[in-house]
Design a protein around this motif. Sequence first.
Motif, short mmCIF file in Angstrom:
data_model
loop_
_atom_site.label_atom_id
_atom_site.label_comp_id
_atom_site.label_asym_id
_atom_site.label_seq_id
_atom_site.Cartn_x
_atom_site.Cartn_y
_atom_site.Cartn_z
N THR A 1 -26.61 77.77 98.91
CA THR A 1 -27.00 79.16 99.16
C THR A 1 -27.94 79.28 100.37
N ASN A 2 -27.93 78.32 101.26
CA ASN A 2 -28.91 78.34 102.36
C ASN A 2 -28.73 79.56 103.27
N VAL A 3 -27.50 79.95 103.55
CA VAL A 3 -27.28 81.11 104.42
C VAL A 3 -27.79 82.38 103.74
N ALA A 4 -27.57 82.51 102.45
CA ALA A 4 -28.09 83.68 101.73
C ALA A 4 -29.62 83.71 101.81
N LEU A 5 -30.23 82.56 101.63
CA LEU A 5 -31.69 82.49 101.70
C LEU A 5 -32.20 82.88 103.09
N MET A 6 -31.56 82.35 104.13
CA MET A 6 -31.99 82.66 105.50
C MET A 6 -31.77 84.14 105.81
N ASN A 7 -30.68 84.71 105.34
CA ASN A 7 -30.44 86.14 105.58
C ASN A 7 -31.51 86.99 104.90
N GLY A 8 -31.95 86.57 103.70
CA GLY A 8 -33.02 87.29 103.03
C GLY A 8 -34.33 87.20 103.80
N LEU A 9 -34.66 86.00 104.29
CA LEU A 9 -35.88 85.84 105.10
C LEU A 9 -35.81 86.70 106.35
N VAL B 1 -28.02 91.48 108.41
CA VAL B 1 -29.04 91.27 107.37
C VAL B 1 -29.52 92.59 106.77
N ARG B 2 -29.09 93.71 107.33
CA ARG B 2 -29.53 95.01 106.80
C ARG B 2 -29.17 95.13 105.32
N ASP B 3 -28.03 94.61 104.96
CA ASP B 3 -27.57 94.70 103.57
C ASP B 3 -27.91 93.44 102.77
N PHE B 4 -28.94 92.72 103.23
CA PHE B 4 -29.31 91.49 102.52
C PHE B 4 -30.80 91.49 102.19
N VAL C 1 -34.36 90.99 100.17
CA VAL C 1 -34.83 89.77 99.50
C VAL C 1 -34.41 89.75 98.03
N GLU C 2 -34.31 90.92 97.41
CA GLU C 2 -33.90 90.93 95.99
C GLU C 2 -32.49 90.36 95.84
N LYS C 3 -31.60 90.73 96.75
CA LYS C 3 -30.23 90.21 96.69
C LYS C 3 -30.22 88.72 97.00
N ALA C 4 -30.95 88.32 98.02
CA ALA C 4 -31.00 86.89 98.38
C ALA C 4 -31.59 86.07 97.24
N ALA C 5 -32.66 86.59 96.63
CA ALA C 5 -33.31 85.86 95.53
C ALA C 5 -32.36 85.70 94.36
N ARG C 6 -31.54 86.72 94.11
CA ARG C 6 -30.59 86.64 92.99
C ARG C 6 -29.52 85.58 93.26
N ILE C 7 -28.99 85.56 94.47
CA ILE C 7 -27.96 84.57 94.81
C ILE C 7 -28.55 83.15 94.79
N CYS C 8 -29.75 83.03 95.34
CA CYS C 8 -30.36 81.69 95.46
C CYS C 8 -31.05 81.24 94.18
N ASP C 9 -31.26 82.19 93.25
CA ASP C 9 -31.99 81.90 92.01
C ASP C 9 -33.39 81.37 92.31
N VAL C 10 -34.11 82.13 93.13
CA VAL C 10 -35.53 81.83 93.39
C VAL C 10 -36.32 83.10 93.10
N PRO C 11 -37.60 82.99 92.81
CA PRO C 11 -38.42 84.19 92.55
C PRO C 11 -38.49 85.06 93.80
#
Length: 815
Positions: free
Chosen positions: A258-266, A295-298, A300-310
């Motif tokens: 899920t690294n890309v999801a995490l980076m998009n959230g950041l 990243v407009r549609d990404f 942190v809540e969405k990224a956190a859910r995909i990555c399973d991080v707080p």
Amino acid sequence: MPYVDRIAEPWGTRTPYGPGEPWPVRVDSFLESGLRAQDVERWVQSATILHSNGDGLDIAVKDGRVVGVRGRAQDRVNHGRLGPKDLYGWQAANAPDRLVRPLVRENGRLVETDWDTAMERVAGRARRLLDEQGPSAIGFYTTGQLFLEEYYTLALIAHGGVGTNHLDGNTRLCTATAAAALKESFGCDGQPGSYTDVDHADVIALYGHNVAETQTVLWSRILDRLAGPNPPALVCVDPRETPVSRAAAVHLANRPGTNVALMNGLLHEILANGWIDERYVRDHVVGFEELEKRVRDFPVEKAARICDVPVDALREAARLIGTARRLLSTVLQGFYQAHQATAAAVQVNNVHLVRGMLGRPGCGVLQMNGQPTAQNTRECGADGDLPGFRNWSNDAHVRDLARVWNVDPMDIPHYAPPTHAMQMLRYAEEGSIRFLYVTGTNPAVSLPELVRIRSILGQERLFLVVQDIFLTETAQLADVVLPAATWAEKTGTFTNADRTVHLSEKAVEPPGEARPDLDIFLDFARRLDLRDKDGAPLVKWGDAEGAFEAWKECSRGRPCDYSGLSYARLRGSGGVQWPCDDEHPDGTERLYADGRFWSDPGHCEDYGRDLVTGAPLSDIEYKALNPDGKAIIKAAEYVPPHEEPDGDFPFWLTTGRTIYHFHTRTKTARAPQLQRAAPEPWVEMSPADAARLGFTEGDLLEVATARGAVRARLRVTSMRDGVIFLPFHYGYWDRPDGAGPGESPGRAANELTITQWDPASKQPVFKTAAARVSLVTASSGAPSQAPTTAASRPVSADVPATAGGADAQAEEVMR
């Protein structure tokens, strides 16, 4: 004198310092038992070879043998420090089972022979295949552990002489994404940052980079900053608890893949809060609008859910990164060995581009390397690219290289991208590659899906040549085995992850009839009678310094310009960073300080690729995207991994390194202190998963995927739930069957890994596979023998601490 057990304390004694201050000197040394410094006859300049940090050291020589090492106080990289693999790993050079004579296969067995017989067999088969099938029947697979001079010679032989496009290094497994990410963002390979950025940074973000185990001396530098005044804040992205995560202000233990999801959230959070340098973006960057849109549609809540991080942890990481005054980022295998490797690594570059954090002290990106000379593999073209970071799809670059080599441009294969290692194995499997020349690497343990790899390398129709210092698992499958000299037995240069060039001088003679790799390549070229377009010998040098002088001319005017260097300039120095030329006679500490990049369409190394499909862009597409040669922001869509856990295989399997071993243990297992510290493989699992399945520390488990199974004892660690980890170092050369598991249960992690790769960098995927775990034998009470000092630290306090004992005492001298 202070002595420290550097197995028990891998990073040694702290020498705290503050931001902007020089890192204090601490000289580490280790000598053969019973020897003192005054007993050493000679100290010979070199650098470390069992990781990518490139620490300067001196080799101790007595009675014609290597008897120890000492860090070089004046070296810009390590200021005298050495890691455990440096301090003890040199003992492999003196191992009694070194290859000392060539071997050829007769009636199914490898038997000793002389060099002339072995080389005629190699050259003869190559000549016949060239005549009958052409250059595409021949492939070369090399390493990240030779010297620059050897890579450049090999690249000339393969590309300019044989004319094959099938040339790659095992750097494909560890470094290919570093190169790909740098090309995508900056138009060219080359680290923007410097290790000295650690001295200045107020935030250090480590993405999939367990620097504490992969580059112990760099971690010592960070630990010393953490122990000093005004320490930097660390952000760690890693699914495992590691020494880095324990020291971090924020640890993001995201779900594998899920690294890309995490980076998009950041990036969403950074842009949403306006933590960007608008002037830098306007003047020096293209592609920002695409990133904004992606990243407009990404949130942190969405990224956190995909990555399973707080979500709060992700938001805090973004705040630290987005508000840092001096930001250093490093990236390694946690990002590189995933299915969206290049896409994720490029997003780290994007953070620095939107924040304008390049080219200033403390503001750098280090897309790290995994091996000591991986950088040279890429620079010299031994990874299949053209030497000097020339662009294979730019005819002017091909003509320029043909001028340097004095060959016809059409003799240099550039009709398509170079063939990457995984594709070469596919061609060998299908029968179009019939000759594979392997130097200094062990694909029978290091490549994914080993049952398949062994079947390919063991084919009767494939002529396999292996050039190495030990009879590895791969060498045992070969038709001809050529005994090579190791690092202390030859002269050459090599370049580390922050572009520092070191000279390593010959200290001792190689054992028996072993030869330097350069000498073997020169012999091969002579026997093939390779010529330039005027009929003169193609390879015009006969020693290492001659090869280096030729390389200087090849690199002149290119980004990796070595023309200002020489052996005399490097001799006695503390390392020099390229580019080093008339304009930069003392080398270059940081790239892109002026906001100018090597990305002009006429100068760039690569036109880039689609990050999802890997399709290369044309020159027309690139010129439309970046006509003025700016840095390039490339946004990326998150795509889930190809193989995910399910009911049959409920765990994520990841693999990786440990602090005491290097690659397939061919060297480190022959150093007693290192082997005792990590004598056998293990499998890591979280306490919750172990409790749920009724497993306890030390149980013998079987780990299985759709490809195979291995057995290892359980180490219960603070791993995230649902993930298991296996170290990839362990093969079979020290087991009864030698080349593979035979009738015994497997233990090599790559029995389990999947044949897939990142679409852009072609780096194989080692970080995501679906696995199941079952109990073989319950523990009798004895724990796993996994090290307790690093990421495999047990949750139980009852496991004895890893220690080296009396023969692991290394000297530390503060200056």
